[in-house]
Design an enzyme around this catalytic site. Structure first.
Site, mmCIF file in Angstrom:
data_model
loop_
_atom_site.group_PDB
_atom_site.id
_atom_site.type_symbol
_atom_site.label_atom_id
_atom_site.label_comp_id
_atom_site.label_asym_id
_atom_site.label_seq_id
_atom_site.Cartn_x
_atom_site.Cartn_y
_atom_site.Cartn_z
ATOM 1 N N HIS A 1 -6.471 -7.606 -9.663
ATOM 2 C CA HIS A 1 -6.383 -6.081 -10.020
ATOM 3 C C HIS A 1 -6.087 -5.179 -11.127
ATOM 4 C CE1 HIS A 1 -3.908 -5.604 -6.550
ATOM 5 N NE2 HIS A 1 -2.235 -5.275 -7.555
HETATM 6 C C1 T46 Z 1 0.100 -4.205 -6.887
HETATM 7 C C2 T46 Z 1 0.267 -5.949 -6.760
HETATM 8 C C3 T46 Z 1 1.894 -6.905 -7.264
HETATM 9 C C4 T46 Z 1 -0.563 -0.589 1.573
HETATM 10 O O1 T46 Z 1 -0.924 0.127 2.442
HETATM 11 N N1 T46 Z 1 0.450 0.406 0.723
HETATM 12 C C5 T46 Z 1 0.624 -0.155 -0.072
HETATM 13 O O2 T46 Z 1 1.738 0.703 -0.309
HETATM 14 C C6 T46 Z 1 0.262 -1.472 -0.496
HETATM 15 C C7 T46 Z 1 0.639 -1.841 -1.633
HETATM 16 C C8 T46 Z 1 -0.654 -2.275 0.405
HETATM 17 N N2 T46 Z 1 -0.543 -1.231 1.451
HETATM 18 C C9 T46 Z 1 -2.470 -2.125 2.062
HETATM 19 C C10 T46 Z 1 -3.308 -2.418 1.682
HETATM 20 C C11 T46 Z 1 -4.399 -3.828 1.971
HETATM 21 O O3 T46 Z 1 -4.451 -3.476 3.145
HETATM 22 O O4 T46 Z 1 -1.850 -3.679 2.218
HETATM 23 C C12 T46 Z 1 -2.982 -3.858 2.194
HETATM 24 C C13 T46 Z 1 -2.973 -5.654 1.227
HETATM 25 O O5 T46 Z 1 -3.117 -4.637 -0.561
HETATM 26 P P1 T46 Z 1 -3.234 -5.719 -1.343
HETATM 27 O O6 T46 Z 1 -4.968 -6.603 -1.409
HETATM 28 O O7 T46 Z 1 -3.268 -4.711 -2.425
HETATM 29 O O8 T46 Z 1 -2.554 -6.814 -2.018
HETATM 30 P P2 T46 Z 1 -1.852 -7.526 -3.264
HETATM 31 O O9 T46 Z 1 -0.714 -8.377 -2.668
HETATM 32 O O10 T46 Z 1 -3.602 -8.109 -3.756
HETATM 33 O O11 T46 Z 1 -1.385 -6.526 -4.063
HETATM 34 C C14 T46 Z 1 -0.202 -5.663 -4.155
HETATM 35 C C15 T46 Z 1 -0.477 -4.343 -4.754
HETATM 36 O O12 T46 Z 1 -1.665 -3.765 -3.721
HETATM 37 C C16 T46 Z 1 -0.311 -4.139 -6.051
HETATM 38 O O13 T46 Z 1 -0.308 -2.853 -6.630
HETATM 39 O O14 T46 Z 1 -0.302 -4.649 -7.799
HETATM 40 O O15 T46 Z 1 0.777 -6.276 -5.712
#
Ligand code: T46
Length: 152
Positions: free
Chosen positions: A52
């Site tokens: 993303h």
């Molecule tokens: C990024 C990379 C480096 C929350 O509810 N609050 C939060 O602050 C975050 C970061 C995530 N979430 C929830 C949203 C999703 O349901 O946690 C779940 C997993 O998030 P995501 O699929 O976005 O995780 P990554 O590892 O793909 O990405 C994360 C960050 O979201 C993003 O900002 O740049 O780490």
């Protein structure tokens, strides 16, 4: 904000008791207000996370244990790959940068320091939309302007 990816060496204080790394907001190393932090651990082998870009959020990524690789694509299509394998190695990711986190070692703990509170509306999770935003940012009157200009 223009897209930017920069490797930094964080301030480290070491003595015979061990090592200490400092993360301070509005510093040369973390050039934004710190509003949020989170960490990723216990990843399965072969996991690819991220995939993303953000409209506004600025982030500092540090693998405080183990190692992982951050792959970035800039709006102009330039790609880079960064191995974070020591706790004083940081990667600053700002502006419209498509990024993935992969090649996690079993013991990897990836700490992320962020400039914004969590807001799903700040994510571009569709690669075609990222490319569309990238072309808006880089072409015509919008060149160099706020990424938000690509929001329709
Ligand atoms: C990024 C990379 C480096 C929350 O509810 N609050 C939060 O602050 C975050 C970061 C995530 N979430 C929830 C949203 C999703 O349901 O946690 C779940 C997993 O998030 P995501 O699929 O976005 O995780 P990554 O590892 O793909 O990405 C994360 C960050 O979201 C993003 O900002 O740049 O780490």
């Amino acid at each position: 904000m223009l897209a930017n990816v920069k490797a930094v060496t964080l301030p480290l204080f070491g003595d015979d008791r061990g090592k200490l790394v400092v993360l301070q907001e509005f510093s040369d190393f973390v050039p934004f207000q710190i509003r949020r932090s989170f960490f990723i651990f216990d990843t399965m082998p072969g996991t690819v996370r991220g995939s993303h870009a953000h409209y506004r959020n600025r982030q500092m990524l540090i693998c405080v244990s183990g190692a992982c690789t951050i792959k970035c694509e800039m709006p102009d299509g330039t790609k880079s790959s960064w191995r974070l394998d020591w706790p004083d190695k940081g990667l600053l990711v700002e502006g419209l940068v498509w990024h993935t986190m992969e090649e996690f070692s079993k013991d990897a703990v990836l700490l992320v320091i962020a400039s914004e509170l969590y807001d799903e509306a700040d994510y571009i999770r569709d690669y075609a939309e990222f490319r569309r935003c990238a072309s808006v940012q880089f072409m015509g009157d919008n060149a160099g302007s706020e990424v938000a200009a690509c929001r329709t």
